[in-house]
Design a protein around this motif. Structure first.
Motif, PDB file in Angstrom:
ATOM      1  N   ASP A  74       3.023   0.187   1.434  1.00 29.16           N
ATOM      2  CA  ASP A  74       2.564  -0.324   0.131  1.00 29.16           C
ATOM      3  C   ASP A  74       3.015  -1.785   0.008  1.00 29.16           C
ATOM      4  N   ALA A  75       2.070  -2.684   0.316  1.00 30.73           N
ATOM      5  CA  ALA A  75       2.371  -4.126   0.251  1.00 30.73           C
ATOM      6  C   ALA A  75       1.383  -4.802  -0.680  1.00 30.73           C
ATOM      7  N   MET A  76       1.084  -4.112  -1.802  1.00 28.09           N
ATOM      8  CA  MET A  76       0.099  -4.693  -2.726  1.00 28.09           C
ATOM      9  C   MET A  76       0.773  -5.714  -3.634  1.00 28.09           C
ATOM     10  N   LEU A  77       1.912  -5.270  -4.239  1.00 28.65           N
ATOM     11  CA  LEU A  77       2.571  -6.170  -5.192  1.00 28.65           C
ATOM     12  C   LEU A  77       4.064  -6.054  -5.027  1.00 28.65           C
ATOM     13  N   VAL A 108       7.012  -2.171   0.234  1.00 25.29           N
ATOM     14  CA  VAL A 108       7.568  -3.472   0.634  1.00 25.29           C
ATOM     15  C   VAL A 108       8.210  -4.128  -0.584  1.00 25.29           C
ATOM     16  N   ASN A 113       3.778 -10.460  -0.841  1.00 27.08           N
ATOM     17  CA  ASN A 113       4.109  -9.057  -0.556  1.00 27.08           C
ATOM     18  C   ASN A 113       3.145  -8.568   0.527  1.00 27.08           C
ATOM     19  N   VAL A 121       9.406  -3.717  -3.376  1.00 20.19           N
ATOM     20  CA  VAL A 121       9.474  -2.870  -4.577  1.00 20.19           C
ATOM     21  C   VAL A 121       8.155  -2.109  -4.650  1.00 20.19           C
ATOM     22  N   SER A 134       4.680  -1.007  -5.666  1.00 22.67           N
ATOM     23  CA  SER A 134       3.715  -1.796  -6.441  1.00 22.67           C
ATOM     24  C   SER A 134       3.579  -1.232  -7.852  1.00 22.67           C
TER      25      SER A 134
HETATM   26  K   LIG Z   1       5.036  -3.347  -2.838  1.00 20.10           K
END
Ligand SMILES: [K+]
Ligand SMILES: NC(=O)C1=CN([C@@H]2O[C@H](COP(=O)(O)OP(=O)(O)OC[C@H]3O[C@@H](n4cnc5c(N)ncnc54)[C@H](O)[C@@H]3O)[C@@H](O)[C@H]2O)[C@@H](O)CC1
Length: 490
Positions: A120-123, A152, A55, A154, A156
């Motif tokens: 938001d590309a954490m999870l 990104v 992600n 979904v 996080s």
């Molecule tokens: K995300």
């Protein structure tokens, strides 16, 4: 609509078709950048909050497509902790390109300086349980900021299949302030390839981005269809499935081929119920089989009670190999199916009876095209037309169908999957018995539709391996021992 498990399978099938994951990541990142460009003018500040999985990798790519923006890529963790090769390579490219990056070891160090946009590309689909630090604090900061938040794949902390906060279903405490599991409240979500079940419930605007995964990755079976079926290392005897083969009489090879195939496909225990006059011959094929003799030389209505009793002790039944098409066998099949409510693969001579029997069982019928027509189904030369006909007949009879052919067609009346493994050498007698056994073993551990699709896939792979070594002189007994290799999912 696609679940995360199915997405992982399709991803692996795409790789097998020659579209590697790194290309998918490139397309995903590009789609995220397109969304940011639609949202903010060039020169706007964009903070990309990145996790250590793919992600995050998507955002490393997105940053490269946002050269007209004031981007800062913030990795929550050390670069060495980035989990995958393709994400690590994309991170390294950022550093070499001197695109502004920052690594955040501790949530306390995380200070957002009022960006216009947060990515938001954490999870993504890899989230397990409620958000842990530093993602938890990062999510709070993103929610408190007045930046536009683009998630990104979904948001996080959200389970893409349910739309619920991850970990909330498991009853585990969702953090200090119980009940308010932290998750990113995104304004927009860019998800990949297809809608995810849990996104519709969110009050975010969802964009589904095509990332170049060919439809064939879903339409045809591939290595991804095996994911999650491999044996659980700490399983105990019996947990990998127990199968009962009911067959034999005029023929003895068929039930033993099915039984050995079920064992080689992974079943822990396989029993064969066959007329006692052939029990010795069947047992003689293999010490691995548990053979139960039924009185007389043909399976008939008098054996139904005994067969039901034996079936109750197994996860799946394979009904039909070598039964013969005598009246007593048909009477047995009719009576057995009208009282059996478990899961059964129905093959060969037992197939004819199925459309006229009202059964509570979940059946997987494995006709070739001639048997399909005998059952009342229709076939066509054009693969798409044939698939549609199989699907509607499966819906009509209310059972899963696996129609064998140069391209096998599996359908449960809703989904359709085609299988292209296998070769003309497999027209030799007995390969259908091997297939029935493989499907039976799989039906003991997964749903009927998947058992049919994967059974066709591995049976064809075993046949291809046999043809590799002995051309079209292969025989059915060459297949079972090649099933374990076909079942390996790496
Ligand atoms: K995300
Ligand atoms: N499957 C596909 O076809 C594609 C997937 N892609 C991306 O790959 C993502 C999935 O990547 P991954 O499987 O690497 O997993 P993720 O990147 O979603 O998350 C895994 C990482 O998060 C950490 N983590 C998990 N649960 C956590 C929690 N509760 N709190 C804090 N940290 C947690 C794990 O330690 C791991 O480092 C998708 O969401 C999508 O964005 C894209 O590259 C496109 C192709």
């Amino acid at each position: 609509m696609i679940t995360t498990d199915r997405m992982a399978a399709v991803d692996a099938n795409a790789a097998a078709l020659g579209v590697p994951r790194k290309q998918l990541m490139e397309s995903s990142g590009n789609a995220v950048a397109r969304e940011v460009r639609a949202l903010a003018d060039p020169g706007a500040s964009v903070d990309l909050l990145c996790g250590r999985g793919n992600n995050g990798g998507d955002a490393f790519v997105a940053a490269r497509f946002l050269s007209a923006y004031d981007v800062t890529v913030r990795l929550l963790g050390r670069p060495e902790s980035i989990r995958t090769e393709i994400a690590r390579e994309n991170w390294a490219a950022l550093e070499r390109a001197e695109i502004p990056t920052e690594t955040v070891a501790d949530a306390a160090d995380l200070a957002l300086d009022g960006p216009d946009v947060i990515v938001d590309a954490m999870l993504g689909s890899g989230v397990t349980g409620a958000l842990r630090e530093p993602e938890r604090t990062a999510a709070r900061l993103a929610n408190e900021s007045d930046a536009a938040v683009v998630a990104v794949d979904v948001p996080s902390g959200i389970d893409a299949d349910t739309g619920e906060p991850a970990g909330s279903g498991s009853g585990e405490p969702t953090g200090s302030d119980a009940g308010s599991a932290v998750r990113v409240e995104a304004d927009r979500v860019v998800t990949f390839h297809d809608e995810k079940p849990g996104l519709a419930a969110l009050d975010a605007e969802v964009t589904v981005a095509d990332i170049g995964i060919p439809a064939a990755a879903e339409r045809f079976t591939g290595p991804g269809d095996l994911l999650g079926l491999a044996r659980d290392p700490d399983s105990h005897k019996g947990e990998n499935g127990e199968v009962l083969v009911i067959g034999g009489g005029p023929y003895t090879g068929a039930p033993s081929l099915s039984a050995r195939s079920a064992l080689r496909t992974g079943a822990d225990l396989v029993r064969v119920a066959c007329p006692e006059t052939v029990a010795g011959t069947v047992q003689g094929y293999s010490a691995d089989l548990i053979v139960r003799g039924l009185p007389g030389d043909r399976v008939g209505p008098a054996h139904v009670d005994r067969a039901l009793e034996l079936a109750a002790g197994n996860d799946a039944v394979v009904l039909g190999p070598g039964l013969g098409d005598g009246e007593s066998a048909s009477e047995f099949v009719r009576e057995f199916l009208s009282r059996y409510d478990g899961r059964a693969v129905v093959d060969a001579d037992a197939l004819r009876v199925v459309p006229e029997v009202d059964t509570g069982a979940e059946l997987i019928c494995t006709p070739h095209q001639g048997e399909l027509v005998e059952m009342g189904g229709e076939t066509a030369d054009d693969p798409d037309e044939r698939a549609a006909l199989v699907r509607s007949f499966a819906d009509e009879i209310g059972h899963t169908l696996l129609v064998k052919g140069a391209v096998d067609v599996a359908s449960d009346g809703d989904a359709v999957r085609l299988n292209r493994t296998g070769n003309p050498g497999m027209t030799v007698g007995g390969t259908g018995d091997v297939l029935a056994g493989a499907v039976g073993a799989l039906a003991a551990v997964t749903d009927p539709f998947r058992a049919a699709a994967v059974g066709a896939y591995v049976n064809g792979l075993a046949g291809d391996a046999a043809a590799e070594e002995m051309g079209y002189g292969l025989v059915a007994t060459d297949l079972p021992d090649r099933l374990p290799e076909a079942m390996r999912d790496e």
